[in-house]
Scaffold this motif. Structure first.
Motif: not given
Length: 269
Positions: A97-112
């Motif tokens: 199996v191929a795997t992918q892990d994605i992690r995002f963190t966004v501070a107050s006032g930020g946009r992702l």
């Protein structure tokens, strides 16, 4: 080295990005890349958002491959992450199996915002993906995921071994959104209400401070709603990829304008 050993070789791609606001502009302040993942240099869009393309210069994702994408967005930063092309999941003769892990963190006032091109699972491929986004109060987030039923024109409709995707959105200690998709094609996968005649499906979620006064125009194959935590979700399906792309883009821009107060994205490829 034998041919069977070569066939078992796998790759681990890493991409760690940190974005901050400096002197009123969003800048990329940290950039860690390990092949086969890399980015094209950032571009500032007319709306002020900083855009980066994630690139995999190889022929696609092989069985046993692992990818890790981490992005941190600071206060006031505006970030758009795209992929340069579709993600092609190659056959896995060994069943790995191929795997992918994605992690995002966004501070107050930020946009992702993360809007990758569609994933195309080839016959015999197996893929597991997890995505977790953690953001503070006052942060904004937009995500989409688009999946094809296979290489349709090659006669590989619903011929992949397995596809899994788990998406979690957290604000503080509260989970606002959870979407866990597991597809393991069988005859029942073709039943009405599951895939039927549709070959392309999409999902999305947006979190922002704005009020949603007008839901996007809803053709028969697109639906939107609210989660209990206030996130806006979207589901869509279509018989043709370009049709789905067009409707998803229109819905996305409507939601962005209302929830973020954002100008339209003008992406140049």
């Amino acid at each position: 080295m034998t041919s069977s050993t070569l066939g078992q070789r796998t790759r681990t791609g890493l991409l760690h990005l940190t974005f901050e606001q400096q002197r009123g502009k969003t800048v990329l302040t940290r950039d860690l890349q390990k092949a086969p993942l890399m980015i094209i240099r950032p571009f500032e869009l007319p709306c002020g958002t900083l855009m980066v393309f994630v690139v995999n210069p190889t022929g696609g994702v092989l069985g046993g491959d692992h990818s890790e994408i981490v992005a941190e967005v600071g206060a006031g930063a505006r970030v758009l992450i795209l992929t340069q092309s579709a993600t092609r999941l190659q056959p896995s003769p060994s069943g790995a199996v191929a795997t992918q892990d994605i992690r995002f963190t966004v501070a107050s006032g930020g946009r992702l915002e993360y809007y990758p091109e569609r994933t195309i699972p080839f016959a015999g491929s197996a893929f597991h993906q997890t995505l977790r986004a953690d953001f503070q109060d006052g942060a904004e987030l937009g995500l989409t995921e688009t999946l094809a039923s296979g290489r349709v024109q090659m006669g590989e409709r619903l011929a992949f071994a397995e596809y899994r995707s788990r998406v979690e959105i957290w604000r503080g200690g509260e989970r606002l959104y959870l979407d866990h998709l597991r597809l393991k094609p069988t005859e029942s996968t073709r039943a009405p209400g599951i895939w039927s005649d549709w070959d392309y499906a999409a999902s999305g979620v947006w979190v922002g401070a704005g009020e949603l006064a007008d839901w996007p125009a809803v053709p028969s194959q697109l639906a939107c709603g609210h989660t209990a935590g206030g996130a806006v979700w979207l589901r869509a399906a279509a018989a043709r990829g370009p049709t789905l792309d067009r409707e998803l883009t229109a819905a996305r821009e409507s939601l962005r304008a209302q929830l973020f107060g954002a100008r339209p994205l003008q992406v140049r490829r």
